[in-house]
Scaffold this motif. Structure first.
Motif, PDB file in Angstrom:
ATOM      1  N   LEU A 253      40.548  47.190  39.693  1.00  0.00           N
ATOM      2  CA  LEU A 253      41.301  46.821  40.894  1.00  0.00           C
ATOM      3  C   LEU A 253      42.163  47.999  41.340  1.00  0.00           C
ATOM      4  O   LEU A 253      42.714  48.733  40.506  1.00  0.00           O
ATOM      5  CB  LEU A 253      42.196  45.613  40.611  1.00  0.00           C
ATOM      6  CG  LEU A 253      41.502  44.273  40.343  1.00  0.00           C
ATOM      7  CD1 LEU A 253      42.504  43.265  39.804  1.00  0.00           C
ATOM      8  CD2 LEU A 253      40.825  43.750  41.592  1.00  0.00           C
ATOM      9  N   ASP A 254      42.297  48.172  42.633  1.00  0.00           N
ATOM     10  CA  ASP A 254      43.212  49.181  43.166  1.00  0.00           C
ATOM     11  C   ASP A 254      44.654  48.746  42.912  1.00  0.00           C
ATOM     12  O   ASP A 254      44.939  47.561  42.671  1.00  0.00           O
ATOM     13  CB  ASP A 254      42.994  49.360  44.677  1.00  0.00           C
ATOM     14  CG  ASP A 254      41.679  50.049  44.985  1.00  0.00           C
ATOM     15  OD1 ASP A 254      41.270  50.922  44.200  1.00  0.00           O
ATOM     16  OD2 ASP A 254      41.063  49.706  46.022  1.00  0.00           O
ATOM     17  N   ALA A 255      45.571  49.692  43.000  1.00  0.00           N
ATOM     18  CA  ALA A 255      46.994  49.382  42.834  1.00  0.00           C
ATOM     19  C   ALA A 255      47.423  48.378  43.903  1.00  0.00           C
ATOM     20  O   ALA A 255      47.186  48.584  45.099  1.00  0.00           O
ATOM     21  CB  ALA A 255      47.821  50.655  42.930  1.00  0.00           C
ATOM     22  N   GLY A 256      48.030  47.282  43.488  1.00  0.00           N
ATOM     23  CA  GLY A 256      48.484  46.254  44.423  1.00  0.00           C
ATOM     24  C   GLY A 256      47.397  45.337  44.940  1.00  0.00           C
ATOM     25  O   GLY A 256      47.687  44.403  45.691  1.00  0.00           O
ATOM     26  N   GLU A 257      46.141  45.572  44.569  1.00  0.00           N
ATOM     27  CA  GLU A 257      45.034  44.727  45.055  1.00  0.00           C
ATOM     28  C   GLU A 257      45.055  43.366  44.362  1.00  0.00           C
ATOM     29  O   GLU A 257      45.177  43.279  43.140  1.00  0.00           O
ATOM     30  CB  GLU A 257      43.694  45.413  44.799  1.00  0.00           C
ATOM     31  CG  GLU A 257      42.493  44.610  45.282  1.00  0.00           C
ATOM     32  CD  GLU A 257      41.163  45.298  44.981  1.00  0.00           C
ATOM     33  OE1 GLU A 257      40.118  44.710  45.312  1.00  0.00           O
ATOM     34  OE2 GLU A 257      41.174  46.409  44.417  1.00  0.00           O
ATOM     35  N   ARG A 258      44.919  42.323  45.151  1.00  0.00           N
ATOM     36  CA  ARG A 258      44.867  40.979  44.588  1.00  0.00           C
ATOM     37  C   ARG A 258      43.448  40.678  44.115  1.00  0.00           C
ATOM     38  O   ARG A 258      42.473  40.949  44.827  1.00  0.00           O
ATOM     39  CB  ARG A 258      45.289  39.945  45.622  1.00  0.00           C
ATOM     40  CG  ARG A 258      46.729  40.062  46.078  1.00  0.00           C
ATOM     41  CD  ARG A 258      47.092  38.946  47.032  1.00  0.00           C
ATOM     42  NE  ARG A 258      46.982  37.633  46.396  1.00  0.00           N
ATOM     43  CZ  ARG A 258      47.247  36.496  47.013  1.00  0.00           C
ATOM     44  NH1 ARG A 258      47.620  36.497  48.292  1.00  0.00           N
ATOM     45  NH2 ARG A 258      47.144  35.350  46.381  1.00  0.00           N
ATOM     46  N   PRO A 259      43.307  40.117  42.934  1.00  0.00           N
ATOM     47  CA  PRO A 259      41.960  39.767  42.455  1.00  0.00           C
ATOM     48  C   PRO A 259      41.407  38.594  43.262  1.00  0.00           C
ATOM     49  O   PRO A 259      42.172  37.800  43.822  1.00  0.00           O
ATOM     50  CB  PRO A 259      42.206  39.369  40.997  1.00  0.00           C
ATOM     51  CG  PRO A 259      43.626  38.921  40.960  1.00  0.00           C
ATOM     52  CD  PRO A 259      44.355  39.777  41.963  1.00  0.00           C
TER      53      PRO A 259
END
Length: 219
Positions: free
Chosen positions: A160-166
């Protein structure tokens, strides 16, 4: 007492028609109305977390999907977050197989017989450069081997990218394998079950598996 004249309905014996004959006529009539004898397309099975699928070459239990965190080894390193899909995979064949990799597109699955090759579509799609990454666990060590008659925990994951919500859930289109002759020769071997789509042969999706994504936890 006079005999009943010819053609009279008196003492007429009933004609017994076997039930199977009536059923046959009925079925043939229905088939004719539907346009003849054609193969009926069987939709994929709909499965959820905990389900077990017989893939021919593998027996697979869809354990869960989860978010895991790998802590940075150094103070200035960022933690890495992953969405992981976890499977218990039993190799039903006679040879050691590989975990492999999911194909980038279903028509690129080819004729590979690795386990992850059967995960012909993952939704949501994984971003380029973020995975998928695959491995099996053998006594806490990572391996790419699935030994005959052994159940092995397999992990397919992406970062996941930084701050990305799953995502709330992951959906997998899963193919199966058959032990049969190849297209170009008569060598019997395990190969993916496919079907023709235009000029291409693509994997036949036998099951659609939906896994809710559990948040929290660490690797």
């Amino acid at each position: 007492m006079t005999e009943a004249p010819a053609g009279s309905s008196e003492h007429r014996r009933p004609v017994v028609v076997p039930v199977i004959a009536l059923l046959t006529v009925t079925v043939v009539g229905i088939v004719a109305l539907l346009g003849g004898l054609e193969e009926v397309e069987v939709p994929p099975k709909t499965l959820s977390q905990g389900a077990v699928l017989d893939q021919g070459l593998y027996s697979t239990r869809f354990v869960e999907a989860r978010v895991t965190v790998e802590k940075g080894e150094l103070t200035f390193e960022e933690d890495k977050r992953f969405v992981e899909m976890v499977f218990d995979v039993t190799n039903l064949g006679d040879e050691t197989m590989s975990v492999g990799m999911p194909p980038a597109k279903p028509d690129q699955a080819g004729f590979g017989s690795s386990f992850a090759n059967s995960l012909v579509r993952i939704t949501p799609a994984i971003k380029e450069g973020k995975g998928p990454f695959t491995f099996a666990l053998a006594e806490e060590d990572q391996t790419n081997q699935l030994h005959p008659g052994t159940t092995t925990k397999v992990v397919v994951r992406y970062r996941l990218d930084a701050g990305e919500r799953p995502p709330e859930q992951m959906t997998l289109d899963v193919a199966t394998f058959a032990y049969e002759p190849g297209f170009q020769d008569e060598t019997v071997r395990w190969q993916m079950v496919t079907e023709q789509a235009g000029e291409k042969w693509v994997p036949t999706v036998q099951a659609k598996v939906t896994l809710p994504v559990k948040t929290g936890g660490s690797a």
